[in-house]
Design an enzyme around this catalytic site. Sequence first.
Site, PDB file in Angstrom:
ATOM      1  N   ASP A  92      -8.635 -86.534 -30.552  1.00 50.90           N
ATOM      2  CA  ASP A  92      -7.208 -86.806 -30.465  1.00 50.90           C
ATOM      3  C   ASP A  92      -6.437 -85.780 -31.282  1.00 50.90           C
ATOM      4  OD1 ASP A  92      -6.221 -88.514 -33.236  1.00 50.90           O
ATOM      5  OD2 ASP A  92      -8.372 -88.423 -32.842  1.00 50.90           O
ATOM      6  N   SER A  93      -5.281 -85.369 -30.758  1.00 48.26           N
ATOM      7  CA  SER A  93      -4.373 -84.453 -31.447  1.00 48.26           C
ATOM      8  C   SER A  93      -5.092 -83.147 -31.786  1.00 48.26           C
ATOM      9  CB  SER A  93      -3.787 -85.140 -32.689  1.00 48.26           C
ATOM     10  OG  SER A  93      -2.711 -84.425 -33.230  1.00 48.26           O
ATOM     11  N   ALA A  94      -5.224 -82.803 -33.066  1.00 48.55           N
ATOM     12  CA  ALA A  94      -5.974 -81.606 -33.442  1.00 48.55           C
ATOM     13  C   ALA A  94      -7.403 -81.671 -32.920  1.00 48.55           C
ATOM     14  CB  ALA A  94      -5.978 -81.446 -34.953  1.00 48.55           C
ATOM     15  N   HIS A 129       2.719 -90.440 -30.427  1.00 45.54           N
ATOM     16  CA  HIS A 129       1.582 -89.764 -31.043  1.00 45.54           C
ATOM     17  C   HIS A 129       0.916 -90.695 -32.067  1.00 45.54           C
ATOM     18  CE1 HIS A 129      -0.449 -85.891 -31.604  1.00 45.54           C
ATOM     19  NE2 HIS A 129      -0.622 -86.269 -32.850  1.00 45.54           N
TER      20      HIS A 129
END
Length: 311
Positions: free
Chosen positions: A148-150, A274
């Site tokens: 997720d994300s990074a 997010h």
Amino acid sequence: MTPDYPTLIDAATWAFIRTTDAAYPPDTATLSIAEQRAIYDRMCSAFHRGYPAGVTATDRTFGGVPCRHYPGAKATVVYFHGGGFVVGGLHSHDDICAEIRATTGFHVVSVDYRLCPEHPHPAAFDDAVAATGAIAAELPAPLILAGDSAGGNLAAATAQAVGRNQALGIAGQILIYPGLGGNRNAGSYLTHAQAPMLTRDDVLFYARTRHAGAEPPPDPSFAPLSDSDFSGLPPTLAIAAECDPLADDAHAYAAALRAAGGKARSVTETGLVHGYLRARATVPRAAASFARITAAITAFAAGDWPFEDAS
């Protein structure tokens, strides 16, 4: 036009946002790295849901990289946590990985890659590749990369570096609200520049921190969308949170894979923000997304394409 967040975001998600903001204030990215990590760790602890029955974990290294292994069977999920390459670790997504293990029955390995600013790019990428290679050599194929994300960035970059044409047994990837190096001066980066949970300024801060200053020329190991070749990549589910400056990256990445002849589906999770994985127990929309994630992991491991087409 500023999005109408009071209308787009439902009451359950607003409750999650308020709880998160109380633990991790919106201005946290302006604090020192040590302060950011301390605040993030406290937030993660507050949201931790424990392990489902029967799930255990052991800390060990793969390829010289610290990891947490949740033993299972039949297939292996390699998970890369989010945190802007600055915060997070084995603790931050511990219960998420435990629930993936419980739902799929597969081995899950969470990778504790090095963080910035102490270890600028390509340290995290190097760790992701090294750990994935060692995991593939020891645990059962197929491998599914997820993050997720990074962590979504690292999953995609790893697949592009070592996972083409099912190399290492990589059979699929799940990218959850990933930051993949899209145009920060267009689209969702501007429309959702002031979104709850993550702003465009936050994105810019994390990018600067990852390089200790100026970014290098386009580099797929840093920005997977900057690659010139998207062929041979594993089947991909790229998930965007609607109210997120990074939202367009998921769609752009899936489109690039399809244009190169691959199977890729992008999904926009309506009204979500997010970091919504932490809301999977309290927000019905987040719970449905988590179910979508685990169902795709199971399908990819079986060699199935769980969608009607590759769009």
